[in-house]
Design an enzyme around this catalytic site. Structure first.
Site, PDB file in Angstrom:
ATOM      1  N   TYR A  83       0.826  -1.211   0.000  1.00 12.57           N
ATOM      2  CA  TYR A  83       0.000   0.000   0.000  1.00 12.57           C
ATOM      3  C   TYR A  83       0.850   1.247   0.000  1.00 12.57           C
ATOM      4  CZ  TYR A  83       0.619   0.993   5.051  1.00 12.57           C
ATOM      5  OH  TYR A  83       1.125   1.320   6.278  1.00 12.57           O
ATOM      6  N   LYS A 135       6.403  -1.931   2.000  1.00 16.62           N
ATOM      7  CA  LYS A 135       5.198  -1.377   2.632  1.00 16.62           C
ATOM      8  C   LYS A 135       4.016  -2.329   2.431  1.00 16.62           C
ATOM      9  CE  LYS A 135       3.010   3.160   3.251  1.00 16.62           C
ATOM     10  NZ  LYS A 135       3.096   3.201   4.712  1.00 16.62           N
ATOM     11  N   GLU A 182      11.233   2.322  14.750  1.00 12.08           N
ATOM     12  CA  GLU A 182      10.384   3.405  14.230  1.00 12.08           C
ATOM     13  C   GLU A 182       9.071   3.400  14.999  1.00 12.08           C
ATOM     14  OE1 GLU A 182       9.335   2.596  10.076  1.00 12.08           O
ATOM     15  OE2 GLU A 182       9.311   0.455  10.512  1.00 12.08           O
ATOM     16  N   LEU A 220      10.688   1.245   7.529  1.00 14.00           N
ATOM     17  CA  LEU A 220      10.167   1.728   6.254  1.00 14.00           C
ATOM     18  C   LEU A 220      10.964   2.973   5.854  1.00 14.00           C
ATOM     19  CD1 LEU A 220       7.858   1.203   4.171  1.00 14.00           C
ATOM     20  CD2 LEU A 220       6.735   3.163   5.211  1.00 14.00           C
TER      21      LEU A 220
HETATM   22  N1  PDD Z   1       2.528   5.022   7.431  1.00 19.84           N
HETATM   23  N2  PDD Z   1       7.119   3.743   9.153  1.00 19.84           N
HETATM   24  C1  PDD Z   1       5.992   3.017   9.076  1.00 19.84           C
HETATM   25  C2  PDD Z   1       5.947   1.703   9.756  1.00 19.84           C
HETATM   26  C3  PDD Z   1       4.872   3.525   8.370  1.00 19.84           C
HETATM   27  O1  PDD Z   1       3.748   2.794   8.297  1.00 19.84           O
HETATM   28  C4  PDD Z   1       4.955   4.811   7.774  1.00 19.84           C
HETATM   29  C5  PDD Z   1       3.800   5.391   6.998  1.00 19.84           C
HETATM   30  C6  PDD Z   1       6.162   5.531   7.896  1.00 19.84           C
HETATM   31  C7  PDD Z   1       6.352   6.892   7.265  1.00 19.84           C
HETATM   32  O2  PDD Z   1       6.426   6.801   5.859  1.00 19.84           O
HETATM   33  P1  PDD Z   1       5.953   8.014   4.926  1.00 19.84           P
HETATM   34  O3  PDD Z   1       6.693   9.216   5.387  1.00 19.84           O
HETATM   35  O4  PDD Z   1       6.342   7.596   3.567  1.00 19.84           O
HETATM   36  O5  PDD Z   1       4.457   8.164   5.136  1.00 19.84           O
HETATM   37  C8  PDD Z   1       7.220   4.957   8.580  1.00 19.84           C
HETATM   38  C9  PDD Z   1       1.359   5.484   6.703  1.00 19.84           C
HETATM   39  C10 PDD Z   1       1.183   6.963   6.748  1.00 19.84           C
HETATM   40  C11 PDD Z   1       0.137   4.710   7.195  1.00 19.84           C
HETATM   41  O6  PDD Z   1       0.282   3.520   7.388  1.00 19.84           O
HETATM   42  O7  PDD Z   1      -0.940   5.284   7.320  1.00 19.84           O
END
Ligand code: PDD
Length: 287
Positions: free
Chosen positions: A33, A151, A183, A207
């Site tokens: 996703y 992801k 994280e 991620l």
């Molecule tokens: N989540 N780490 C994890 C485990 C994440 O699920 C996300 C993003 C990030 C940050 O990635 P980015 O800056 O590309 O959004 C780091 C999204 C927002 C979600 O699951 O809703």
């Protein structure tokens, strides 16, 4: 207003959108996703998300069922018809729905992948009161699988982590592995010491946040020092500041870690400044 969503080439009211019970996303979490934010009715860092999506699909031996250009068109059309000024576009691609449940991957020539996109309307996302107050986090063990750089839609443990935080009266959880913070449940984690921003280096353990990449670039441009290295919860509890980044929170200050207050318990100097820069630059570059 009934949302219009996108499923496998069709724009439909959300109430009419359907996916098979044999879909591998549902049965096996066999899907990836992306979440792209919308500011001023435009997409923030669409390119970054499209590139990461391509990588996630490749790492799982899945093809790309939709070109980057078509994906951009779908994102824009959903933003337009659902009248999103501030919010998110969620995208999910799975290995599709074979005729029956089977662990073995289906033949991609006979089983088309499933592509789903929907919007979330979040007025006031940029001017969030939570960003002015800062958030509280707890720490939990990171028991996720070893390919967190992909992801995938395996979001059960992150959901459980958020529930553990809620139960403890906090807003979110930071996960630790071998004593070091990996994280947040759905965001990247940072601490600040003086003028230095410290965050875990990229690897399969986390991620590779699209917001992370942009924020670290802006920090360096603003003459802030960035150190990519491991840090512990103990070090974080004694930091001057802390924050998280993600597409849905941008830069969000953290003011409490496992009950320890950082600074005077209000967002410090660095995180709010980075949030401001990030929002300004993102709005300018949004497409
Ligand atoms: N989540 N780490 C994890 C485990 C994440 O699920 C996300 C993003 C990030 C940050 O990635 P980015 O800056 O590309 O959004 C780091 C999204 C927002 C979600 O699951 O809703």
């Amino acid at each position: 207003m009934t949302r219009t969503v996108y499923v496998n080439g069709e724009y439909l009211p959300e109430t009419e959108a359907k996916v098979s019970i044999f879909d591998r996303g549902f049965l096996m979490a066999d899907g990836v996703y992306e979440v792209t934010s919308v500011l001023g009715g435009k997409l923030v860092d669409f390119d970054g998300h499209a590139v990461r999506l391509e990588r996630s699909l490749g790492e799982l031996d899945m093809g790309s069922p939709i070109s980057k250009e078509d994906l951009l068109d779908v994102h824009r059309e959903l933003v337009r018809v659902n009248e999103i000024e501030e919010g998110m576009v969620y995208l999910q691609i799975t290995r599709g729905a074979p005729d029956d449940r089977d662990f073995v991957f289906p033949d991609p020539d006979t089983t088309p992948q499933t592509v789903v996109l929907f919007t979330q309307n979040k007025p006031g996302l940029a001017d969030s009161p939570a960003a002015k107050k800062g958030m509280k986090v707890i720490s939990i063990e990171d028991i996720r699988w070893g390919r967190r750089d992909i992801k995938t839609v395996q979001l059960l443990y992150p959901s459980m982590g958020k529930m553990m935080a809620k139960k403890a009266g906090a807003d979110d959880a930071w996960m630790t592995q071998d004593g070091f913070v990996t994280e947040g449940t759905s965001n990247n984690a940072y601490i600040v010491k003086g003028n230095k921003i410290i965050t875990r280096a990229l690897s399969n353990d986390i991620l590779h946040g699209i917001t992370r990449a942009a924020v670290l670039r802006f920090a360096q441009e603003a003459q802030m020092e960035v150190e990519e290295r491991n840090f512990t919860i103990e070090e974080a509890r004694e930091a001057d500041e802390a924050f998280i980044t993600s597409a849905s929170t941008f830069v969000m200050p953290v003011v409490e870690i496992d009950g320890a207050t950082l600074g005077d318990g209000t967002p410090g100097r660095v995180a709010p400044r980075l949030r401001e820069i990030y929002l300004d630059e993102s709005i300018k570059a949004a497409i």
